[in-house]
Design a protein around this motif. Sequence first.
Motif: not given
Length: 398
Positions: A137-165
Amino acid sequence: MPVKMVLEKGKVPVNIYTDEIESSALDQLTQISQLPFVHHHVAAMPDVHTGIGATVGSVIPTKSAIIPSAVGVDIGCGMNALRLSLTATQLPDNLKPIRLAIENSIPVGFNQHSRASVANSTLKQLDKGIDNILAKHPTISKMMKRIHDTWTCQLGTLGGGNHFIELCLDENQAVWVMLHSGSRGIGNNIGTYFIDLARKDMERLQVQLPHRDLAYFPEGTQYFDDYVEAVHWAQDYAMENRREMMRLILESLRKVFPYFEITKEAINCHHNYVSIEEHFGEKVYLTRKGAISAREGQLGIIPGSMGAKSYIVRGKGNADSFCSCSHGAGRRMSRTAAKKHFSREDLERQTAGVECRKDSGVLDEIPSAYKDIDVVMENQSDLVEVVHTLKQVVCVKG
């Protein structure tokens, strides 16, 4: 408390564990119950409220089909909590440096790490899985810039909305670390992509649905197995994201408190996910959208709002709830409505005693936008028992 309301307008009944539910959520639950592949009944938890795609707080058993929008786009979103050997007396009077130390360790909102922080072995395992998905499903790759770098660098991050620590104190004044997050941008992309794919499939097959958001993949069709593979990868990613955040939080706390031990891990649990389980004599795909597993003896986490109590609970294995319970207090007011209705002064008053942001950027998370967590807990006394009662003293929001 037992089931408080039963809807019987669909092909199966809907058991509802509260009488505080808006009409739009009742409509959504009725629509779900009209699908021909829903098994036995649908359960709605005490924190139930209208959601996007499907009702938040719903537990949906399906045979030979999965509804991607019922899982949603924050696939694998959930909680993690640890009890430390620290006590309230060891905390400083000024907790702001602790909050800032956590915020310096954990990127929040749209921010991410500058490079991957997790172990190479973990990255390699996740990398292999996502490569298989993207190859089909290569279309998923086009939905995020630099998809590999992004998903690896988002590991260990909170995000927004109702997420909290949060740092919390329990009834014995022991310190807990508790956090809430999911599968970040990559999970959102996977969810969005397959929800759209299911809708197109329904249109192509000319399937009549109670609502377009309830588009599904029947077992044995072209994309069913691909979705199962992708959703389980995203759930694994979300689990690893919480593990990595917890590691980084503990690392930051050790700079403030050099000597403490981890005395107990409550649980690392999903509350937006699908799993294969057996209920009422049948093996089903059980979707919990805003609900956690509460099998007999199983520990779980039910957070309140950023100014209310949270709970560590033990499941009672209630069959009628599909061994489930609520995932939190549940919203009683939309984010837009909360921003219009409340002021910063309201936020400051309702979060008194909690070291947290008190600016307009988190006004939609004000405690009054949520249901009363004590009422929610009372309504699920048949589903769980309380093991620990927590009250936050520090809260980091996305």
